[in-house]
Design an enzyme around this catalytic site. Structure first.
Site, short mmCIF file in Angstrom:
data_model
loop_
_atom_site.label_atom_id
_atom_site.label_comp_id
_atom_site.label_asym_id
_atom_site.label_seq_id
_atom_site.Cartn_x
_atom_site.Cartn_y
_atom_site.Cartn_z
N SER A 1 -49.73 26.44 14.93
CA SER A 1 -48.94 26.71 13.73
C SER A 1 -48.25 28.06 13.78
O SER A 1 -48.76 29.00 14.38
CB SER A 1 -49.86 26.69 12.50
N ALA B 1 0.82 -1.22 0.00
CA ALA B 1 0.00 0.00 0.00
C ALA B 1 0.85 1.26 0.00
O ALA B 1 0.42 2.31 0.45
CB ALA B 1 -0.92 -0.01 1.22
N ASP C 1 -4.59 -2.32 -3.70
CA ASP C 1 -5.49 -1.77 -4.72
C ASP C 1 -6.33 -2.86 -5.39
O ASP C 1 -6.86 -2.66 -6.47
CB ASP C 1 -4.72 -0.94 -5.76
N ARG D 1 -1.53 6.89 -11.86
CA ARG D 1 -2.53 6.83 -12.93
C ARG D 1 -3.89 7.39 -12.53
O ARG D 1 -4.73 7.67 -13.37
CB ARG D 1 -2.68 5.37 -13.41
N SER E 1 -2.67 -7.10 -2.37
CA SER E 1 -2.42 -5.79 -2.95
C SER E 1 -3.43 -4.80 -2.41
O SER E 1 -4.64 -5.09 -2.43
CB SER E 1 -2.50 -5.92 -4.47
N ASN F 1 -6.56 0.99 -10.71
CA ASN F 1 -5.40 1.82 -11.07
C ASN F 1 -5.78 3.16 -11.67
O ASN F 1 -4.99 4.09 -11.69
CB ASN F 1 -4.51 1.06 -12.06
C1 UD1 Z 1 1.04 -5.20 -10.33
C2 UD1 Z 1 1.88 -6.36 -10.88
C3 UD1 Z 1 1.19 -6.91 -12.11
C4 UD1 Z 1 -0.24 -7.35 -11.75
C5 UD1 Z 1 -1.01 -6.20 -11.11
C6 UD1 Z 1 -2.33 -6.72 -10.57
C7 UD1 Z 1 4.20 -5.76 -10.36
C8 UD1 Z 1 5.48 -5.28 -10.91
N1 UD1 Z 1 3.19 -5.87 -11.24
O1 UD1 Z 1 1.02 -4.19 -11.31
O2 UD1 Z 1 1.91 -8.05 -12.58
O3 UD1 Z 1 -0.89 -7.82 -12.91
O4 UD1 Z 1 -0.28 -5.65 -10.00
O5 UD1 Z 1 -3.14 -5.69 -10.05
O6 UD1 Z 1 4.12 -6.06 -9.18
N2 UD1 Z 1 3.36 -0.63 -4.21
C9 UD1 Z 1 4.16 -0.47 -3.11
N3 UD1 Z 1 5.44 -0.04 -3.26
C10 UD1 Z 1 5.96 0.23 -4.48
C11 UD1 Z 1 5.15 0.05 -5.62
C12 UD1 Z 1 3.85 -0.39 -5.44
O7 UD1 Z 1 3.74 -0.72 -1.97
O8 UD1 Z 1 7.14 0.61 -4.54
C13 UD1 Z 1 1.97 -1.08 -4.01
C14 UD1 Z 1 0.93 -0.14 -4.61
O9 UD1 Z 1 0.53 0.81 -3.64
C15 UD1 Z 1 -0.20 -1.08 -4.97
C16 UD1 Z 1 0.51 -2.40 -5.24
O10 UD1 Z 1 1.81 -2.29 -4.69
O11 UD1 Z 1 -1.11 -1.22 -3.90
C17 UD1 Z 1 0.60 -2.71 -6.72
O12 UD1 Z 1 1.30 -1.64 -7.37
P1 UD1 Z 1 0.81 -1.08 -8.76
O13 UD1 Z 1 1.68 0.05 -9.13
O14 UD1 Z 1 -0.66 -0.86 -8.75
O15 UD1 Z 1 1.17 -2.32 -9.70
P2 UD1 Z 1 0.45 -2.70 -11.07
O16 UD1 Z 1 1.00 -1.87 -12.14
O17 UD1 Z 1 -1.01 -2.72 -10.88
MG MG Z 2 -2.24 -2.00 -9.45
#
Ligand code: UD1
Ligand code: MG
Length: 467
Positions: free
Chosen positions: A413, A9, A108, A15, A106, A235
């Site tokens: 009233s 998180a 998100d 995006r 994740s 995203n």
């Molecule tokens: C990621 C996966 C992708 C998958 C997708 C599913 C990677 C490289 N890619 O991509 O294969 O299909 O999720 O939803 O993992 N976050 C951190 N620290 C960081 C970067 C991100 O905690 O340095 C957290 C973000 O807050 C988020 C989660 O990791 O909650 C996923 O990051 P995000 O940037 O959304 O990855 P995706 O591009 O969606």
């Molecule tokens: Mg994501």
């Protein structure tokens, strides 16, 4: 077998193009992260849940502080793999892991159900894998990492390839990585330092662990989620709204399965936290938000919005009412167009009618305020009747003052009750009165000038104007 759960998180959510951290955007009335924490707490205790925070860490921590989870701060967001690198020391006692396995969720991906995480965990254990990936087959896999299996029908995975790194042959792969995994901690710990940043974002990708572990002779497997909707990520704001609709529909379906009638569920906005008893009826375009609870046989008509409201049984809330932080006891009738502001307590069988506003006001059993009234800081006793257009003058420009109306009082009233003021049981207030002094029980108070009637005055005036 001991499990810790990590929730990623720390990211900004570039995006979304929003100034608020991604995991605090809401779907179904709650921040994304809160949904994921709720799913995680169905598997392990909050002290075994580690939320990795970074972007606006304090805000994120404050927003979910009530859940009692642990936090690990990833000061610089250098990728999902980097995030887990920051976490690992917290999972060790000296150099020995305190847990056998790590589930990664994740922040998100909020629709994930605990049952699905349990299936992932059990498959991971049964397969004796070093890494197990939860996947889904999507018609449109744009933006997601893809899972490359070792062979078509094999459980074993060769690698995860991020969308931007797909070769032309790989671009038709439609089994996506959900970003939800189970790891055995020992091999993860042994190999996580081998992650490289040789990718378009120059980040440490957790997804690269699949190929790294395979290269080290470890077993990496994948299991598809039964319902692909569960693993959709948020995203962009468009995706966020699709998840919001999906979650609210899921809530509506759960309520309908429990005996609640919801006409046109696609038009209602019901937060995941809302409880509604069987035989309640929810008309189109109703919003039930926050910690709202609705009792059996209650009817809520179109366009009414209830936020943190406790409603009893057999209540009728007519069209277009707004209720917030209020309680409505059984058998009461509200609206249409009533506004119950915070601290309103409407008693059993009481009526609050058209264009009536209440604030910090208790209406006793059977009391009525049916038309065009303002009742603020007031206590209205049982069976009293507040006439059309009655106003409690509760504010002197500096302070708020209380109005106390006894039982079976009749307030005529268009009267104004200048607070602080007390009207005794059974008293009558004549219509159009300005009441500035307390009225004893059973008295009649008239607070207006006497009417003067001048016979034939109008007729004479007309005649005079003819000449
Ligand atoms: C990621 C996966 C992708 C998958 C997708 C599913 C990677 C490289 N890619 O991509 O294969 O299909 O999720 O939803 O993992 N976050 C951190 N620290 C960081 C970067 C991100 O905690 O340095 C957290 C973000 O807050 C988020 C989660 O990791 O909650 C996923 O990051 P995000 O940037 O959304 O990855 P995706 O591009 O969606
Ligand atoms: Mg994501």
């Amino acid at each position: 077998m001991t499990f810790a759960i990590a929730i990623l998180a720390a990211g900004k959510g570039t995006r979304l193009k929003s100034k608020h951290p991604k995991v605090l955007h809401t779907v179904g009335g709650k921040p994304l992260l809160e949904h994921v924490i709720a799913a995680a707490t169905r598997l392990v205790t909050p002290s075994d849940i580690y939320v990795i925070i970074g972007h606006e860490a304090d805000r994120v921590r404050d927003a979910v502080a009530h859940t009692g989870v642990q936090y690990v701060v990833q000061t610089e967001q250098r990728g999902t793999g980097h995030a887990i690198q920051q976490l690992l020391p917290a999972l060790l006692a000296g150099s020995t892991p305190r847990y056998d396995h790590l589930l990664v969720l994740s922040g998100d991906v909020p629709l994930i159900r605990p049952e699905t995480v349990i299936r992932l965990r059990d498959f991971h254990l049964a397969e004796r894998a070093a890494m197990t990936i939860l996947t889904a087959v999507l018609a449109d896999a744009t933006g997601y990492g893809r899972v490359v299996r070792q062979a078509k029908d094999s459980a074993e995975v060769a690698a995860i390839v991020e969308h931007k790194a797909l070769t032309p042959e790989q671009s038709s792969l439609n089994e996506i990585n959900s970003g939800i995994y189970a790891f055995s901690i020992a091999p993860l710990q042994s190999h996580i330092a081998e992650l490289k940043t040789a990718n378009v974002h120059a980040e440490y990708y957790l997804t690269d662990m699949a190929a790294l572990l395979v290269a080290a002779g470890e077993r990496v497997v994948a299991i598809p989620a039964e319902d692909a909707e569960e693993i959709l990520g948020a995203n962009t704001l468009r995706e966020m709204m699709l998840l919001d609709s999906a979650m609210r529909l899921r809530t509506a379906e759960k309520l309908m399965a429990n005996g609640v009638t919801i006409f046109r569920p696609d038009t209602t906005t019901i937060d995941a936290s809302v409880e509604v008893a069987a035989d309640a009826v929810i008309e189109p375009f109703v919003q039930l938000l926050g910690n709202t609870r609705v009792g059996a046989d209650t009817v809520i008509r179109s366009y009414s919005v209830l936020r943190n409201v406790v409603v009893g049984e057999g209540v009728l809330i007519r069209n277009s009412c707004v209720l917030e932080d209020a309680t409505v006891a059984s058998g009461a009738q509200i609206g249409p167009f009533a506004h119950l502001r915070p601290g309103s307590e409407i008693g059993e069988n009481a009526h609050v009618g058209n264009f009536v506003e209440t604030k910090k006001t208790r209406l006793g059993k059977g009391a009525k305020a049916n038309h065009l009234a303002y009742l603020g800081d007031a206590d209205v006793g049982e069976n009293s009747n507040v006439g059309a257009g009655v106003i409690t003058c509760n504010y002197d420009g500096v302070h708020k003052h209380p109005t106390t109306i006894g039982k079976s009082v009749f307030v005529g009233s268009d009267s104004t009750l200048v607070a602080p003021i007390t009207i005794g049981d059974g008293a009558y207030i004549a219509a159009g009165s300005s009441i500035t002094n307390d009225v004893p029980a059973d008295a009649l108070a008239v607070g207006r000038s006497r009417q003067i009637t001048k016979p034939d005055w109008a007729k004479k005036r007309r005649e005079a104007s003819k000449t």
